[in-house]
Design a protein around this motif. Structure first.
Motif, short mmCIF file in Angstrom:
data_model
loop_
_atom_site.label_atom_id
_atom_site.label_comp_id
_atom_site.label_asym_id
_atom_site.label_seq_id
_atom_site.Cartn_x
_atom_site.Cartn_y
_atom_site.Cartn_z
N LYS A 196 3.28 5.64 9.17
CA LYS A 196 3.09 5.66 10.45
C LYS A 196 2.42 4.33 10.91
CE LYS A 196 3.72 10.37 11.03
NZ LYS A 196 3.91 11.03 9.76
N VAL A 197 3.07 3.65 11.83
CA VAL A 197 2.26 2.31 12.37
C VAL A 197 2.16 2.56 13.97
CG1 VAL A 197 2.52 -0.26 12.86
CG2 VAL A 197 3.66 0.83 10.90
N ILE A 198 0.57 2.29 14.07
CA ILE A 198 0.29 2.63 15.57
C ILE A 198 -0.54 1.47 16.16
CG2 ILE A 198 0.58 5.22 15.12
CD1 ILE A 198 -2.69 5.08 14.96
N GLN A 199 -0.65 1.29 17.67
CA GLN A 199 -1.25 0.27 18.13
C GLN A 199 -2.52 0.87 18.62
OE1 GLN A 199 0.54 -1.76 21.40
NE2 GLN A 199 -1.14 -3.14 21.71
N GLY A 200 -3.97 0.16 18.16
CA GLY A 200 -5.07 0.65 18.79
C GLY A 200 -5.91 -0.27 18.51
N ILE A 201 -7.24 -0.19 19.43
CA ILE A 201 -8.27 -1.09 19.32
C ILE A 201 -9.47 -0.61 18.47
CG2 ILE A 201 -10.24 -2.37 20.57
CD1 ILE A 201 -8.08 -2.88 22.82
N ILE A 202 -9.91 -1.10 17.63
CA ILE A 202 -11.04 -0.57 16.86
C ILE A 202 -12.48 -0.91 17.53
CG2 ILE A 202 -12.10 -0.90 14.39
CD1 ILE A 202 -9.18 0.21 14.44
N PRO A 203 -13.17 -0.04 17.62
CA PRO A 203 -13.18 1.38 16.96
C PRO A 203 -12.70 2.56 17.89
CG PRO A 203 -15.44 0.80 17.70
CD PRO A 203 -14.61 -0.23 18.10
N SER A 204 -12.49 2.14 19.06
CA SER A 204 -11.90 3.28 19.88
C SER A 204 -10.95 3.95 19.55
CB SER A 204 -12.00 2.74 21.43
OG SER A 204 -10.90 1.70 21.53
N SER A 205 -10.04 3.55 18.94
CA SER A 205 -8.91 4.01 18.47
C SER A 205 -9.03 5.16 17.34
CB SER A 205 -7.67 3.06 18.05
OG SER A 205 -7.98 2.39 16.89
N LEU A 206 -10.13 4.89 16.60
CA LEU A 206 -10.31 5.80 15.54
C LEU A 206 -10.73 7.12 16.14
CD1 LEU A 206 -12.22 3.41 13.11
CD2 LEU A 206 -9.82 4.07 13.06
N LEU A 207 -11.21 7.05 17.37
CA LEU A 207 -12.02 8.30 17.70
C LEU A 207 -10.95 9.14 18.41
CD1 LEU A 207 -15.29 7.00 19.42
CD2 LEU A 207 -14.92 7.87 17.16
N LEU A 242 0.81 -1.13 -0.12
CA LEU A 242 0.10 0.17 0.15
C LEU A 242 0.87 1.41 -0.03
CD1 LEU A 242 -2.79 -0.86 2.64
CD2 LEU A 242 -3.28 -0.46 -0.03
N ALA A 243 1.99 1.20 0.64
CA ALA A 243 2.85 2.31 0.80
C ALA A 243 3.36 2.89 -0.52
CB ALA A 243 4.02 1.93 1.67
N ARG A 244 3.41 2.06 -1.59
CA ARG A 244 3.78 2.33 -2.96
C ARG A 244 2.78 3.02 -3.78
NH1 ARG A 244 6.04 -3.70 -4.27
NH2 ARG A 244 7.48 -3.97 -2.66
N ARG A 245 1.59 3.08 -3.12
CA ARG A 245 0.39 3.71 -3.66
C ARG A 245 0.00 4.82 -3.18
NH1 ARG A 245 -2.38 -0.28 -7.08
NH2 ARG A 245 -3.94 1.21 -7.41
N CYS A 246 0.48 5.16 -1.97
CA CYS A 246 0.00 6.41 -0.98
C CYS A 246 1.24 7.18 -0.69
CB CYS A 246 -0.31 5.77 0.19
SG CYS A 246 -1.66 4.56 0.01
N GLN A 247 0.80 8.54 -0.43
CA GLN A 247 1.75 9.63 -0.01
C GLN A 247 2.05 9.47 1.33
OE1 GLN A 247 0.60 13.35 -1.64
NE2 GLN A 247 0.66 12.88 -3.72
N ASP A 248 0.96 9.22 1.92
CA ASP A 248 0.70 9.14 3.32
C ASP A 248 0.03 8.05 3.81
OD1 ASP A 248 2.32 11.39 4.70
OD2 ASP A 248 0.98 12.34 3.21
N LEU A 249 0.50 7.06 4.80
CA LEU A 249 -0.22 6.11 5.18
C LEU A 249 -0.16 5.58 6.81
CD1 LEU A 249 -1.86 3.23 4.71
CD2 LEU A 249 0.50 2.14 4.33
N VAL A 250 -1.33 5.70 7.32
CA VAL A 250 -1.24 5.23 8.82
C VAL A 250 -1.80 3.68 8.79
CG1 VAL A 250 -2.46 5.34 10.86
CG2 VAL A 250 -1.83 7.50 9.52
N SER A 251 -0.95 2.71 9.61
CA SER A 251 -1.48 1.41 9.66
C SER A 251 -1.50 1.06 11.00
CB SER A 251 -0.36 0.40 9.03
OG SER A 251 -0.05 0.65 7.77
N ILE A 252 -2.48 0.59 11.38
CA ILE A 252 -3.19 0.16 12.86
C ILE A 252 -3.16 -1.27 13.04
CG2 ILE A 252 -4.74 0.69 14.58
CD1 ILE A 252 -5.81 3.14 13.12
N ASP A 253 -2.73 -1.67 14.42
CA ASP A 253 -3.08 -3.05 14.71
C ASP A 253 -3.30 -3.05 16.23
OD1 ASP A 253 -3.06 -5.76 13.10
OD2 ASP A 253 -2.70 -6.13 15.13
N GLY A 254 -3.96 -3.97 16.84
CA GLY A 254 -4.10 -3.90 18.24
C GLY A 254 -3.16 -4.86 18.90
N ASN A 255 -2.28 -5.53 18.28
CA ASN A 255 -1.32 -6.33 18.91
C ASN A 255 0.19 -6.02 18.82
OD1 ASN A 255 0.86 -8.86 18.58
ND2 ASN A 255 -0.62 -9.34 19.89
N ASN A 256 0.65 -5.63 19.98
CA ASN A 256 2.08 -4.94 20.09
C ASN A 256 2.98 -5.36 19.44
OD1 ASN A 256 3.81 -2.95 21.27
ND2 ASN A 256 4.78 -4.88 22.17
#
Length: 256
Positions: A110-121, A79-93
């Motif tokens: 940017k890769v961040i840890q977060g639980i969906i949907p609360s991390s979106l808010l 995906l990074a090859r197709r995007c100027q900026d990318l945020v990737s989220i996963d719940g597992n450290n």
């Protein structure tokens, strides 16, 4: 490989706190001695599915993108090859650390840890916490990068781990945060998953109700409808793409 579990996002429900703890423990165990528990890097099934997802994207390049459920970052790298900026989220450290290693050197990811949907808010605060840069040092473009609205939202193999109520929260978030002309791509495994009521079939039915039905809706801002651009029914998975526009891809390129 057991496809009964396909994501590393911990299940988050409003009523069952125990399921949160169990899920996090379960996914921690999967990654404890395996950097690729679902064999994303070696299975033809997974490569074929990724290639199909990339092939049906309506645009060659995207500005600001977000991926929900990145796992160890194999698809993120593409995906990074197709995007100027990318945020990737996963719940597992562990998955997040693996994704960060894989994507090291790609400053626009940017890769961040977060639980969906609360991390979106709390997305902006989470990003600033994980990638602390002073507001004074950022250009106007930098302030907009990795923040809504998003030109591309990628949701793959995660929604059936959520409660129907939380799926509705994700849908509401998408409607608020997908840019005009932006793309939503959703892909899910079709078979029943042990221990979960939702399946790929029921998830995509819910998505169709939410986004296909918007074609006849109007609002005060006169926002364009969501157009269902692509639907792929594979024996093993479902793939749907919507765009936040009333025009088809051919119409967008003045072919019709």
């Amino acid at each position: 490989m057991n496809h009964s579990v396909k994501s590393t996002i911990p299940i988050h429900t409003d009523t069952d706190a125990h399921s949160d703890t169990y899920s996090e423990t379960y996914f921690d165990a999967l990654y404890s001695d395996n950097t690729d528990p679902w064999e994303y890097q070696t299975r033809w099934y997974e490569k074929r599915k990724r290639d199909m997802c990339l092939a049906v994207l309506p645009q060659a390049q995207y500005g600001n993108a977000i991926e929900l459920g990145c796992g160890n970052g194999v698809f993120s790298e593409l995906l990074a090859r197709r995007c100027q900026d990318l945020v990737s989220i996963d719940g597992n450290n562990n998955a997040v650390q693996l994704a960060k290693q894989r994507l090291e050197g790609l400053s626009h990811v940017k890769v961040i840890q977060g639980i969906i949907p609360s991390s979106l808010l709390t997305l902006k605060d989470t990003l600033l916490s994980a990638y602390p840069l002073s507001e004074e040092s950022l250009s106007d473009d930098d302030r907009l990068a990795n923040n809504p609205p998003f030109d591309l939202i990628v949701i793959s193999e995660i929604l059936y781990y959520l409660s129907p109520k939380d799926i509705d929260k994700v849908i509401a978030w998408i409607k608020q945060n997908l840019a005009i002309n932006g793309t939503l791509i959703c892909c899910h495994w079709r078979y029943p998953i042990d221990g979960f009521d939702m399946t790929g079939e029921t998830v995509h039915q819910r998505l169709h109700q939410a986004f296909n039905g918007s074609a006849n809706e109007s609002n005060a801002e006169h926002q364009p409808a969501f157009t269902h651009q692509s639907k792929l029914i594979d024996t093993d998975f479902l793939l749907d793409i919507w765009q936040h526009t009333s025009a088809s891809i051919a119409e967008q390129e003045n072919l019709v």
